[in-house]
Design a protein around this motif. Structure first.
Motif, PDB file in Angstrom:
ATOM      1  N   PRO A  96      18.528 -22.712   4.403  1.00  0.00           N
ATOM      2  CA  PRO A  96      19.292 -21.934   3.421  1.00  0.00           C
ATOM      3  C   PRO A  96      20.768 -21.744   3.777  1.00  0.00           C
ATOM      4  CG  PRO A  96      17.206 -20.866   3.920  1.00  0.00           C
ATOM      5  CD  PRO A  96      17.338 -22.020   4.869  1.00  0.00           C
ATOM      6  N   ALA A  99      23.952 -23.928   1.956  1.00  0.00           N
ATOM      7  CA  ALA A  99      24.210 -23.989   0.509  1.00  0.00           C
ATOM      8  C   ALA A  99      25.597 -24.558   0.201  1.00  0.00           C
ATOM      9  CB  ALA A  99      24.055 -22.601  -0.111  1.00  0.00           C
ATOM     10  N   GLN A 123      10.193 -22.153  -3.521  1.00  0.00           N
ATOM     11  CA  GLN A 123      11.294 -22.541  -2.627  1.00  0.00           C
ATOM     12  C   GLN A 123      12.234 -23.575  -3.236  1.00  0.00           C
ATOM     13  OE1 GLN A 123       9.723 -23.620   1.208  1.00  0.00           O
ATOM     14  NE2 GLN A 123       8.973 -21.553   1.626  1.00  0.00           N
ATOM     15  N   TRP A 125      13.657 -23.256  -6.175  1.00  0.00           N
ATOM     16  CA  TRP A 125      14.575 -22.650  -7.151  1.00  0.00           C
ATOM     17  C   TRP A 125      16.014 -22.646  -6.666  1.00  0.00           C
ATOM     18  CZ3 TRP A 125      10.353 -18.558  -8.230  1.00  0.00           C
ATOM     19  CH2 TRP A 125       9.514 -19.042  -9.222  1.00  0.00           C
ATOM     20  N   GLU A 126      16.199 -22.511  -5.367  1.00  0.00           N
ATOM     21  CA  GLU A 126      17.566 -22.521  -4.846  1.00  0.00           C
ATOM     22  C   GLU A 126      18.241 -23.868  -5.144  1.00  0.00           C
ATOM     23  OE1 GLU A 126      17.991 -20.987  -0.921  1.00  0.00           O
ATOM     24  OE2 GLU A 126      20.031 -21.770  -0.724  1.00  0.00           O
ATOM     25  N   SER A 127      17.503 -24.959  -4.941  1.00  0.00           N
ATOM     26  CA  SER A 127      18.066 -26.296  -5.230  1.00  0.00           C
ATOM     27  C   SER A 127      18.357 -26.441  -6.722  1.00  0.00           C
ATOM     28  CB  SER A 127      17.076 -27.390  -4.812  1.00  0.00           C
ATOM     29  OG  SER A 127      16.778 -27.286  -3.454  1.00  0.00           O
TER      30      SER A 127
END
Ligand SMILES: Nc1nc2c(ncn2[C@@H]2O[C@H](COP(=O)(O)OP(=O)(O)OP(=O)(O)O)[C@@H](O)[C@H]2O)c(=O)[nH]1
Ligand SMILES: [Mg+2]
Length: 199
Positions: A96, A99, A123, A125-127
Motif C-alpha cells: 500500500p 500508491a 483488496q 479496490w485500491e487498484s
C-alpha cells in the motif's frame, strides 16, 4: 473502402503512427503481478524484488506463504501481438505504501489489468480506485490460487460493483496460454470501436 490489416487489428484506434501500447498490471500484495509479467513477456523481464523481512512489518504486508520477496518499484516486460501491436507491460508494486509509484506508472498507460484473488476481493479496490482516478480503462483478471472460492462471474461482478462494460476474465498467471486471456480481453477493450477516443 476495404479495411486494411491495421484496421482489422484495431491499430487505427491508437495515436497516429503509434504501434505500441503501455499497460499496467495492478492488484494487491502477492496476487501474482510479477509472475504475470514474467509469464507473458517475450523478453527477460526487469524485476525489482527485495526480501521481505520482519524489519518491514510496520509498513509492509508479510503474510503470503511461499513469498519471500516483494516488488519495490515495478516489473517491466514486452509482448508483441498479432497485427504488430507491441505491449509494454509494467507490473505495479502491491504494498500500500507505493500508491504514488503506481500513479506514476499509470501515466501514459492505455489500460490496466487488475489481478484479483477471490480470498481477498476487497483488496483490489485500491487498484481500481487509482485507475478510475487516472481515467484509465481496466480489465479484471481473477487469478486462481489453491483454496480461492470459485464464485460465478455475476456474483463477482456484483461483489466488486463492476460496471457492465468492464471485462472480467479468469486466468492462471503462471501459464502463458491462460495468462494471455487477460491481455486479449484488455487489448480488445482498449481498441474497441465503441470506446470513445477521449477515454
Ligand atoms: N496458485 C497460484 N499461485 C500463483 C499464481 N500467480 C502467482 N502465484 C504465486 O504467488 C506468489 C506471489 O507472486 P508474485 O508474482 O510475486 O506476486 P506480486 O503480486 O507481484 O507481489 P507483490 O509485488 O509483492 O505485490 C508467488 O509465490 C507465485 O508463485 C497463480 O496464478 N496461482
Ligand atoms: Mg510483484
Amino acid at each position: 473502402m476495404a479495411s486494411t490489416a491495421s484496421d482489422r487489428a484495431g491499430l487505427h484506434y491508437l495515436p497516429p503512427g503509434s504501434r505500441s501500447v503501455k499497460v499496467v498490471v495492478l492488484g494487491a500484495f502477492g496476487v501474482g503481478k510479477t509472475t504475470y509479467v514474467e509469464t507473458v513477456s517475450e523478453i527477460a523481464p526487469l524485476q525489482t524484488e527485495e526480501h521481505l523481512t520482519e524489519a518491514g512489518q510496520n509498513v509492509d504486508h508479510l503474510t503470503v506463504s511461499s513469498k519471500a520477496t516483494t516488488t519495490v518499484s515495478m516489473d517491466f516486460g514486452r509482448r508483441t501481438l498479432a497485427g504488430g501491436i507491441v505491449l509494454y507491460l509494467f507490473g505495479a508494486p502491491g504494498q500500500p505504501r507505493f500508491a504514488d509509484t503506481i500513479r506514476w506508472l499509470l501515466e501514459g498507460a492505455l489500460g490496466g489489468l487488475v489481478l484479483v484473488d477471490t480470498r481477498h476481493l476487497e483488496q483490489c479496490w485500491e487498484s481500481i480506485g487509482l485507475l478510475e482516478e487516472a481515467g484509465i480503462p481496466y480489465t479484471i483478471a481473477i487469478n486462481s490460487f489453491a483454496g480461492s472460492p470459485a464464485y460465478a462471474k455475476d456474483v463477482l461482478r456484483e461483489a466488486l460493483a463492476l460496471p457492465a462494460d468492464r471485462p472480467l476474465v479468469r486466468l492462471d498467471a503462471r501459464h502463458l496460454e491462460s495468462a494471455k486471456a487477460g491481455l486479449i480481453a484488455l487489448v480488445t477493450d482498449i481498441l474497441s470501436p465503441m470506446r470513445s477516443p477521449a477515454r
